[in-house]
Design a protein around this motif. Structure first.
Motif, PDB file in Angstrom:
ATOM      1  N   GLU A 164      -4.179   1.788   4.091  1.00  0.00           N
ATOM      2  CA  GLU A 164      -3.114   1.495   5.051  1.00  0.00           C
ATOM      3  C   GLU A 164      -3.496   1.928   6.463  1.00  0.00           C
ATOM      4  O   GLU A 164      -3.212   1.228   7.438  1.00  0.00           O
ATOM      5  CB  GLU A 164      -1.806   2.169   4.609  1.00  0.00           C
ATOM      6  CG  GLU A 164      -0.630   1.890   5.508  1.00  0.00           C
ATOM      7  CD  GLU A 164      -0.175   0.438   5.530  1.00  0.00           C
ATOM      8  OE1 GLU A 164       0.711   0.117   6.348  1.00  0.00           O
ATOM      9  OE2 GLU A 164      -0.683  -0.399   4.743  1.00  0.00           O
ATOM     10  N   SER A 194       0.823  -1.215   0.000  1.00  0.00           N
ATOM     11  CA  SER A 194       0.000   0.000   0.000  1.00  0.00           C
ATOM     12  C   SER A 194       0.852   1.257   0.000  1.00  0.00           C
ATOM     13  O   SER A 194       0.611   2.186  -0.781  1.00  0.00           O
ATOM     14  CB  SER A 194      -0.940   0.007   1.210  1.00  0.00           C
ATOM     15  OG  SER A 194      -1.941  -0.975   1.053  1.00  0.00           O
ATOM     16  N   ARG A 218      -5.788  -0.682   7.817  1.00  0.00           N
ATOM     17  CA  ARG A 218      -5.042  -1.903   8.164  1.00  0.00           C
ATOM     18  C   ARG A 218      -4.328  -1.728   9.504  1.00  0.00           C
ATOM     19  O   ARG A 218      -4.383  -2.608  10.360  1.00  0.00           O
ATOM     20  CB  ARG A 218      -4.016  -2.217   7.081  1.00  0.00           C
ATOM     21  CG  ARG A 218      -3.267  -3.535   7.302  1.00  0.00           C
ATOM     22  CD  ARG A 218      -2.129  -3.715   6.324  1.00  0.00           C
ATOM     23  NE  ARG A 218      -1.005  -2.846   6.586  1.00  0.00           N
ATOM     24  CZ  ARG A 218      -0.090  -3.038   7.534  1.00  0.00           C
ATOM     25  NH1 ARG A 218      -0.156  -4.088   8.324  1.00  0.00           N
ATOM     26  NH2 ARG A 218       0.901  -2.185   7.701  1.00  0.00           N
ATOM     27  N   TYR A 232      -4.976   4.489  -1.286  1.00  0.00           N
ATOM     28  CA  TYR A 232      -4.017   3.581  -0.649  1.00  0.00           C
ATOM     29  C   TYR A 232      -3.622   4.049   0.752  1.00  0.00           C
ATOM     30  O   TYR A 232      -3.387   3.232   1.644  1.00  0.00           O
ATOM     31  CB  TYR A 232      -2.775   3.384  -1.526  1.00  0.00           C
ATOM     32  CG  TYR A 232      -2.994   2.357  -2.605  1.00  0.00           C
ATOM     33  CD1 TYR A 232      -3.019   0.997  -2.304  1.00  0.00           C
ATOM     34  CD2 TYR A 232      -3.190   2.738  -3.914  1.00  0.00           C
ATOM     35  CE1 TYR A 232      -3.237   0.044  -3.284  1.00  0.00           C
ATOM     36  CE2 TYR A 232      -3.404   1.789  -4.914  1.00  0.00           C
ATOM     37  CZ  TYR A 232      -3.420   0.446  -4.586  1.00  0.00           C
ATOM     38  OH  TYR A 232      -3.627  -0.505  -5.554  1.00  0.00           O
TER      39      TYR A 232
END
Length: 135
Positions: free
Chosen positions: A127, A95, A130, A123
């Motif tokens: 991220e 990412s 995540r 992206y």
């Protein structure tokens, strides 16, 4: 004279002491920054670096470079000192590598950078999600 991307040039009349070392070398224009004092980014034949030159420092070399858009696409090969975007992105996760890729090619692959910047933002958001999920 106005030059175009992929056009061959010779460094004919360098205006700075730094640029003097490149006098007589040939290269290919890989990027044009229309409002800068050294508007023409030239990929030199003697190495993999690209350096900015003013129009007055260049002479036509009489050739047009055939660009290898698979192995060395111009929108990824315009950074100084021969650094390519992949040299940076390989150091990051998927990412974050894509964030860098889209930011660095914005305005180089097409004249419209907004799509690439939106992809970079996508992206970044991915991220962040995540990382938040692992806390």
């Amino acid at each position: 004279m106005t030059y175009k991307v992929n056009e061959g040039v010779i460094i004919a009349a360098p205006s700075t002491s730094y640029a003097q070392q490149f006098k007589g070398n040939s290269g290919t224009i890989v990027h044009i920054e229309p409002h800068g004092p050294y508007a023409y980014q030239v990929q030199l034949k003697l190495g993999s670096r690209s350096i900015g030159f003013a129009e007055s420092e260049l002479s036509p070399a009489g050739f047009v470079e055939v660009v290898d858009e698979v192995n060395n696409p111009s929108h990824y090969a315009w950074l100084a000192n021969g650094v390519e975007v992949i040299d940076i992105t390989e150091q990051l996760n998927f990412s974050l590598g894509n964030v860098v890729k889209y930011v660095l090619r914005a305005g180089h692959k097409t004249d419209e950078p907004i799509t690439d910047l939106r992809k970079a933002a996508w992206y970044i958001d991915r991220e962040i999600k995540r990382l938040e999920a692992t806390q």
